[in-house]
Design an enzyme around this catalytic site. Sequence first.
Site, short mmCIF file in Angstrom:
data_model
loop_
_atom_site.label_atom_id
_atom_site.label_comp_id
_atom_site.label_asym_id
_atom_site.label_seq_id
_atom_site.Cartn_x
_atom_site.Cartn_y
_atom_site.Cartn_z
N TYR A 92 0.88 -1.16 0.00
CA TYR A 92 0.00 0.00 0.00
C TYR A 92 0.92 1.21 0.00
O TYR A 92 1.84 1.29 0.83
CB TYR A 92 -0.90 0.05 1.23
N CYS A 95 1.40 2.98 3.44
CA CYS A 95 1.66 2.16 4.63
C CYS A 95 3.08 2.44 5.13
O CYS A 95 4.04 2.35 4.36
CB CYS A 95 1.50 0.69 4.28
N PHE A 97 5.10 0.70 6.97
CA PHE A 97 5.97 -0.47 6.86
C PHE A 97 6.36 -0.74 5.40
O PHE A 97 7.49 -1.13 5.12
CB PHE A 97 5.28 -1.69 7.47
N CYS A 98 5.42 -0.52 4.48
CA CYS A 98 5.73 -0.67 3.06
C CYS A 98 6.71 0.42 2.62
O CYS A 98 7.64 0.16 1.84
CB CYS A 98 4.46 -0.59 2.22
#
Length: 407
Positions: A92, A95, A97-98
């Site tokens: 995403y 996001c 973490f992404c």
Amino acid sequence: APVKAVVSTQSTGFPMYSVKQFTRSAQFLARSYHQPYRGRGQYPRTFVWPFLRPLIAMGAATVGCFCIYYAGKQSRAKESEVERARFVLYQYSNCPFCSKVRAYLHSSGEPFEIVEVNPVTKKETKAISDYKKVPLLIADGVELRESSVITSILHTHMTSGTPISEVKQWYPNVNMGNEDTNKVSIPTEGKEVTGVEKVYSLYCDLYSAYFSYKQGKTKPEYPNKYKIMFYDEDKHEEMLKIAKTRKWIDTHFVHLISPNVYRTWGEALTAFDYFTTNGNFSDWEKTYVRYVGAAAMYMIGKRLRKRHNLDRDVRIDLYSGLNTWLRSLNGKKYHGGDVPNLADIEMYGMCSAFHGMPCWEDAVQNTKIQKWYNRMDRYLKKKSAIGVTSANPTQGEITTDTSLSTS
């Protein structure tokens, strides 16, 4: 009287018309085309032709549709044969973490492919994995999960040159159970399973089921997730410092993002404007996600504030977190000194997830985070093989004032 064509059979066994018979039949049909239906009880010699024309049209349409389908199938087959990049990131765009994994891939200088996952259907990841979360990275054909584990595996691979499939084994999940299936199994590939191992595997399955029933779905635990498996005695202290900072980013700073991004209803709507603009949504999903998603995350942000004991004014905790990060630089350009290290890259990824939003604008006004962020942005743009693009497409251009690079 109508022509009666005589059917002949050749050695192939299929009925065949002679050329003369076919010509006479064609002439007969041509004449009948100009003889319309004459009313009840009065038909031309070929009264079936008016009814035959729509059937022929339907047949032609069917053949056309089949040709289009077959051509598309061939095209998809050719696309599947095209060699994909070494690294394929399913993400995403906003996001945190992404963004962390994406920042590391930019810093590596390796070309990689980004696949934006539809948060509603998740059809992009269903075809390749049973893992229901992002980021998900396919690296040299190996599936990698958990953002910090991914960056540690990639950094170990880039540093030591060890194949990713081998490095992955150095980061085991030691928790009882898998986060998706809550089952434990003994790897049996390539070896004979003994009776003792079968009994032990059954015991693990039963224990895991009981544990799941008592405490709910278990989460994976990777004890080595912040460690780089390439020991250098001269850099031992530095590696411990980086691991400690990375853990702080994951366990503290990341929890400051959502309560600040969704602090008010207006800010939640603004955030979802970013998400739907840059995300993989259909038209109706954009409207649905913008309002329903904003309402849900506004409520979740309130719950997260209480869960992590944040101040009622969550901006105070955000400023404190950013200032803690700036103090860890010790007056240097980066956490790693003159060159960014893994902690710099992961912190940049976290900040890029909300860069350009109202909470970021407030942070720029109340902290000195902008100078460090600009330096990191220029550094990654130079290193990236595919070009760094903003997570938020409406955030505006990053300043390129060279005077900041010496700050």
